[in-house]
Design a protein around this motif. Structure first.
Motif: not given
Lengths: 114, 112
Positions: A15-18, A63, A79-82, A85
């Motif tokens: 989580m949070g990575n791009d 994102r 961006n900012s993977l959740e 996703d």
């Protein structure tokens, strides 16, 4: 030769990575698409491009940013993977907008966000 | 928003049986497509129907477009294990920028 190819086939990330997914078609088509298929197998359009021009942008969080450097490529950057996703992302192409109903799909990218 | 509902959602049958899958909408479509998606792969186009009442056959598969172009059916005769997969209908948009709308899918399992 694979007509529509996506890379990577599997993507596991925190989580949070791009991350980016790449798509290329060698069919000479003008129009390309990104779809998201959820766990219930529902296939939902995200974006479509025609000759590098954005045609459809379906209520997708900003994102997600598609990029089409030329008409044979349509990449998807997230961006900012959740957690939400996590899904299978499919790239597709059609000859042109008039033939939009006849689409050729890639094999999908299975994204897991931990 | 144009919606397509497919039924049944899941279908498990024995090899040799016949089956019908339905795709229904309250909207009129300029054309309708059927795709089959196998596990780990993307959808593959099976057929396009464009005329109300049109019937197309693909070996043991028979596709029909409703007279009012709001619904479609897929009939498989003597199903085989190789028919196993997710069947998706998709309705074609009526404008140049219109998008194809996909149904929610029917997962078919044919047991040997």
């Amino acid at each position: 030769d694979t007509a529509v190819s996506q890379t990577p086939k599997y993507l596991v990330t925190q989580m949070g990575n791009d991350k980016s997914i790449k798509c290329e078609q060698n069919l000479g088509h003008d129009t390309m698409y990104w779809y998201k298929q959820d766990s219930k197998k529902f296939l939902k359009i995200m974006f479509s491009y025609n000759n590098k021009e954005l045609i459809i942008n379906e209520t997708v969080p900003n994102r997600f940013s598609p990029k089409s450097p030329d008409k044979a490529h349509l990449n998807l950057h997230i961006n900012s993977l959740e957690l939400g996703d996590s899904a299978v992302y499919f790239c597709a192409s059609s000859l042109n907008l008039l033939a939009k109903n006849i689409q050729y799909f890639g094999a999908g990218t299975r994204l897991s966000v931990l | 928003t144009q919606l397509l509902e497919q039924s049944p959602q899941f279908l498990s049958i024995q090899e040799g049986e016949n089956l019908t899958v339905y795709c229904n909408s309250s909207s009129v479509f300029s054309s309708l497509q059927w795709y089959r998606q196998e596990p780990g792969e993307g959808p593959v186009l099976l057929v396009t129907v464009v005329t109300g009442g049109e019937v197309k056959k693909l070996k043991r598969l028979t596709f029909q477009f409703g007279d009012a172009r709001k619904d479609s059916s897929l009939h498989i005769t003597a199903a085989q294990p190789g028919d196993t997969g997710l069947y998706l209908c998709a309705g074609g948009g009526n404008t140049n920028a219109g998008k194809s709308t996909f149904g929610d899918g029917t997962t078919l399992t044919v047991k040997p």
